[in-house]
Design a protein around this motif. Sequence first.
Motif: not given
Lengths: 91, 1001
Positions: A25, A27, A36, A39, A42-44, B709, B750, B896, B900-901
């Motif tokens: 995965i 970044r 959103d 992102w 990727y994040l969750f 993150e 990364e 980022r 987020r909402s």
Amino acid sequence: MFVINCPYCGEREQSEFKAGGEAHIVRPKQPTELSDDQWAEYLFMRKNIKGIQYERWNHAHGCRKWFNMVRDTSNDKIKAVYKMGEEPPTE
Amino acid sequence: MKKNLRVKSSKFIDETYRIGFKFNGIKYYGFKGDTLASALIANDIHLVGRSFKYHRPRGIMTAGSEEPNAIIQLHNNSSRTEPNVRATEVEIYEGLEASSQNCWPSVNFDIGGINNFLSPILPAGFYYKTFMWPANFWEKYEYFIRKSAGLGKSPTEPDPDIYEHRYIHCDVLVIGAGISGIIAAKISAKKGFKTLLVDENPYLGGSTIIQNSEFFKLNNQTSGSWLEKEINEIKKIDNLEIKTRTSVAAYHGYNFLLARENLTDHLPIENRKNKTRQRLLKIRAKKVITATGAIERPLIFNNNDRPGILLSSAIKKYADLYGVSCGEKNIFLTNNDSAYEAAISLIQKGINVAAIVDNREQVDSKLLYEVEKNNTKVFKGFTVTDTFGYKRINKIQIMQLSKDGQKVVGSKINLSCDCLGISGGWTPAIHLYTQSGGKLKFREEDQVFIPKNQSLDHLSVGSCNGDMTLNEIMTNLLKDLKLFLDINDTDYENIEVLSCFNQSKRNIWLLPSDKNLGKTKPFVDYQNDATAKDIKLALREGFRSIEHVKRYTTTGMGTDQGKLGNMHALGIISETAGAKMGELGTTTFRPPYTPLTFGTIVGRNVGEFFDTFRKTPMHDWHVKNKAKFENVGQWKRAWYYPKNNESMHQTVQRESKAARDSAGILDASTLGKIDIQGTDASEFLNRVYTNAWSKLAIGKCRYGLMLNEDGMVYDDGVTTRLGENHYIMTTTTGGAATVMGKLEDYLQTEWPELDVYLTSVTDQFATASVCGPNSKKIISKIFPNLDLSDGNFPHMSFKNTKIGNISCRVMRISFTGELSFEINVQANYAKSMWEKCIEAGKEFNITPYGTETMHLLRAEKGFIIVGQDTDATMTPIDLQMDWIVSKKKYDFIGKRSLYRSDTIREDRKQLVGLLTENPKEVLEEGAQIVTDIKKLPIEMIGHVTSSYYSPNLDKSIALGVVKGGKNLIGKKLIIPMENKNINVTVADPVFLDKENKRLNA
Ligand SMILES: [Zn+2]
């Protein structure tokens, strides 16, 4: 408890290692350009496969290197280990 | 008159060595080689306990680790007391004391026995159905249930024995030293493999070693004497290690096994001193061979649980191995040839076998003819329909089975007896195999589960693989071993095998009675008192999955994990539900195979070795100065330094005041320290912290906040630029290791293109933090040549300097809001540096303070503690720390996520200050914060995270997180406590010196 073949050190007991979740995965290079939803993807979002799974592992109580593992989660057989940056084995 | 139940001297029993022991307070004698069970039976004692639910009298049922009934308490009222021990496994020793455990007040008169008469109202799921409602009554029910159904007592004092762990690596591990295990170990070791053979018994040879019958021969010798020679041979093989009294508890993946080696439990107490009692073996084997044998099945019929009813194999073992007769008038009930083997053993020794009741109608068996020759009556096609005798069986009732085996027909015949041996065939001991992930298949012919497939690193041999006769065992063992160990031939190729065992069997899971099932008690699980009725009831009530039926009826949930009755439970479910056995599956057998002591599990990791702890180089000074310590991660940190019987509160008030009025000193050595070097070090910090680092001048310090993150605060600390490409980062005490790990992760995975090297130096440097208005004077005494003027050494800067020849890194940084200096030295000089500070500060009443005062001082300034004022749901914006989040940087970890909402919601919990209406009232950390206590349900809008009484402000202060808190400044909120409501006002989280004047005082 697995015996894991660290690509840098060789076979060691699982207790020397730390699992680090799903592998490959990447970044995003430009997170600010993502929606959103992108992102969040990727994040969750992580897979939880019964079968062949690509995972990150860290030889935490050894060389401290991160590497990747191909593991069959249905029987815990480790199919391959390979260094970060290397392509996953195709077979 | 006392009966003599020792029938014939056995070579396994030393009758010249008499041993005295106590059972339920009465003294008895046995011989060396006896188990507690065999010695009790020799004293004509069968009644040893009461069953769990109905408190029915129960006797010794088996002669091995599968025992469900003879569960006793060893060493009453001592620190060595141990519950749930199987009498069949305890070797007697001089001074042994044991007692029945599931009975009150005594095994012969048991109040709970009334449950037996109440049993019609105690069906399956009774506890679930009755005691679940009303839920808050459980406490009351529990008291009575526990009192009458105790499952043993745990010791109340520390265990005085020594335990240890040992790692063993071997080529081949053989589990079980019966005939299959002995041969497998010998072949393996002779081939040159480093081999380990383990067996739970004190002797080798399993059930074959006692086989002294003309009907079972190898190379024309009885199988027992043939095996004895083999055993003598393997003891001489160098690369074969043999461990008896060693029970494999768990078989994990990758051939990792845990076994318990019992070293002293069979010795007289006085011979155990300073010896390791039990050892947990952690075995890693290249190949594992399980030769764990098979467990004889009972039969399920009405009242099949009376004392005096034993497995036929147990009766044979008591006679052949221990030279003890289980009764004087023996009857067997069987559906296969095994009972005849036992009967022949008894007849050989002159013990009466009155009759054999065989479910089979037609049997062509040499063993049967032998028994009949000795005038034992065989009832073919019959079954037992009832038994009599409360504390010991004295009579059975038998009837003929119908053709389909579902009913009984004809007239009732009563036979008197004092012992009934039962045999329902054999169940391969596949427990360890399935623990390792092995799958099973069902064999219809004899209704057994056997291993489905063999793998390259594991092999099942002998009867645990479903080979039940000597011919089958020898044939398959040799064939499989050759393949498994990659060898061409063995010493046993032309061995002659004689086995007269007829494999015919008439399997009836639930034997019929002349009575209605509802009027009978056919026990399936003896230990948990689950009957066939209960299983049928569960099915009627809709349970289908074997795992559900197991939990509802508690079948197989005792300490024996249902080693005897699980197969019958499955069989009854399968018949009742019309499902195929093979498709039902089995319940899971979990480790340990037999119970382990806690001592074995923890080994040497007890007392001060339970966990390691870390001490700073100044630790001894803190101890000497009466510090109380607090555990922070693995560190022991000085918490506060009470003087003259001060309470903690008084101490902290004094320390806090001294630090602000004159000078204080804190041991800050535990903070994580990471040395960061490389040409990309600045860029790296830009990416891991929220603020910008490129422009930080050499010699300057900066506070940084590190996010995950997901945008949530992860750690914080001050980082100092030591050189162009060299930084030293500090982390929180508890976060040091994980921060290091996280930074390494990003660098390796990364951003491998960055030229950055990380080294943890937490242990290499130690730190004293001197703060307060007089701190500059103290520092100037220690470093007389250092220019401490604000121009040369301003706040948030650093100097390399020396005490004598010792290099020091001095930072002017502050976590208290006071003028403050941190001195870092190589750890081995730290104690003398600390003492120097104390000496220099004496004239200013320098006061050592601990973590509690540190927390108070920083709270006065509204500085957060990550992990106390934050959990994993707080962003820097939630903490009102917007100032530290760079707007200019293109990216950093977590950036980022900050828009987020969800993270931009206005009503997120935000950090605020809280002031109580009554300034003397100190809030409780963790207390809930609400707006309206009248509107039900009361909405919780936040909680208190830090709370202290500030001596410097002379009032109570607190930090908390409150939904939308930033916009609530000045608003009144309520903190409801158990017996009062506390009114608070939302305030700025900075309570003291908002203008930061004190930093430059
Ligand atoms: Zn490694």
